[in-house]
Enzyme design. Sequence first.
Site, short mmCIF file in Angstrom:
data_model
loop_
_atom_site.label_atom_id
_atom_site.label_comp_id
_atom_site.label_asym_id
_atom_site.label_seq_id
_atom_site.Cartn_x
_atom_site.Cartn_y
_atom_site.Cartn_z
N THR A 196 0.81 -1.22 0.00
CA THR A 196 0.00 0.00 0.00
C THR A 196 0.85 1.27 0.00
O THR A 196 1.97 1.28 0.50
CB THR A 196 -0.88 -0.03 1.27
OG1 THR A 196 -1.83 -1.06 1.11
CG2 THR A 196 -1.60 1.26 1.55
N VAL A 225 -13.04 -5.30 1.67
CA VAL A 225 -12.48 -3.96 1.74
C VAL A 225 -11.62 -3.89 3.00
O VAL A 225 -12.05 -4.32 4.07
CB VAL A 225 -13.60 -2.89 1.80
CG1 VAL A 225 -13.00 -1.50 2.01
CG2 VAL A 225 -14.42 -2.91 0.52
N1 ASP Z 1 -3.76 -2.37 4.58
C1 ASP Z 1 -4.04 -2.84 3.24
C2 ASP Z 1 -5.27 -3.70 3.28
O1 ASP Z 1 -5.45 -4.46 4.21
C3 ASP Z 1 -2.92 -3.65 2.67
C4 ASP Z 1 -1.57 -2.98 2.69
O2 ASP Z 1 -1.27 -2.20 3.56
O3 ASP Z 1 -0.78 -3.24 1.79
O4 ASP Z 1 -6.02 -3.65 2.34
#
Ligand code: ASP
Length: 349
Positions: A196, A225
């Site tokens: 992310t 989500v």
């Molecule tokens: N936090 C994001 C999710 O759970 C994933 C990530 O941080 O890469 O969708």
Amino acid sequence: MRIPKIAALALALAATTTAQAADPVLVIHGGAGVVRHDNTKADEAAVRKALETALRNGYAELKAGKSSTDAVVAALRVLEDDPHFNAGKGAVFTHDGKNEMDASIMEGEGQRAGAVAAVHRVRNPITLARAVMDHSEHVMLVGDGAEMFAKEQGIPLVDPSYFRTEKRWQQLQQALREGAGKQARRGPEYLRYIGTTGAVALDSKGHLAAGTSTGGMTDKRWGRVGDSPIIGAGTWADSGCAFSGTGWGEYYIRTHAGSNVCARVKLLKETAAQAGAAVINGEVVKMGGDGGAIILTSDGKFAFPFNTEGMYRGWIGTDGVPHVALYADDGMIGDVVLKKDDAPATPAH
Ligand code: ASP
């Protein structure tokens, strides 16, 4: 002592104004799911370059007197357009082989916010999240409706194939081989499939903003989500503190990580580093989650709490020089690193 009328007025104004002129700062992350052995030297160089470009582009907005929101969007668009990050082009794949993206943005002053989830055709989801904040009466739009709104706003849509990269496709194939659909329970080892992007900024007026953009987690199913588009979980900003998270999203939602961190800053008078340690390396880890975050407070101080092998991260301040780091042992200013072996892991599943 009598205070002259004009001075009394100035004092009253100062008392009602929360934000103060500040030296601009921009802090970014490119995800906590970083594993050294997954990266070639060429990958590392490309990631560093993209982080530096994101920092420079975002900081140019701040230098030009633009808002922290403008800086957050400018930085995140660079990372969304770069295939090395799990956002926009290069997003991870769902169980069904789609790229399904989430993003959100929030301003500290006035706490306006916008978010989108489960979009498949929006080239820059962070721009759409901002449009939701600026041009709709809502905070969150999802799926087809969000894309209809994007069209109305003249925000570029692309063919879904634009987001595909071979590396992400192979990561999905591996996840499918290892156990279809079980990633939500298997957790940490799947963190390596994420990455992310997030940004937090302080502008010259002393206003904070935070934004996060992601493809979510590899092999996600059923319209899952994560925390990234959830205001208060993956993204938060108030007048004193801005937060963007990255990690196993279910735990960030359950600990309302973003607003939790910033409430600690406000009410317990903790620093960014203390609040980040308590929530990201404390509450999240105790529940069995993993990840990291960036936190910036209105005094310009910032922290990078994380408990994974690495987190792509960077910051830029008054000297205009981008500083970036990839792994835990890179030792960056603001790092609050928790080694996994020290963590009290008691998985909740
Ligand atoms: N936090 C994001 C999710 O759970 C994933 C990530 O941080 O890469 O969708």
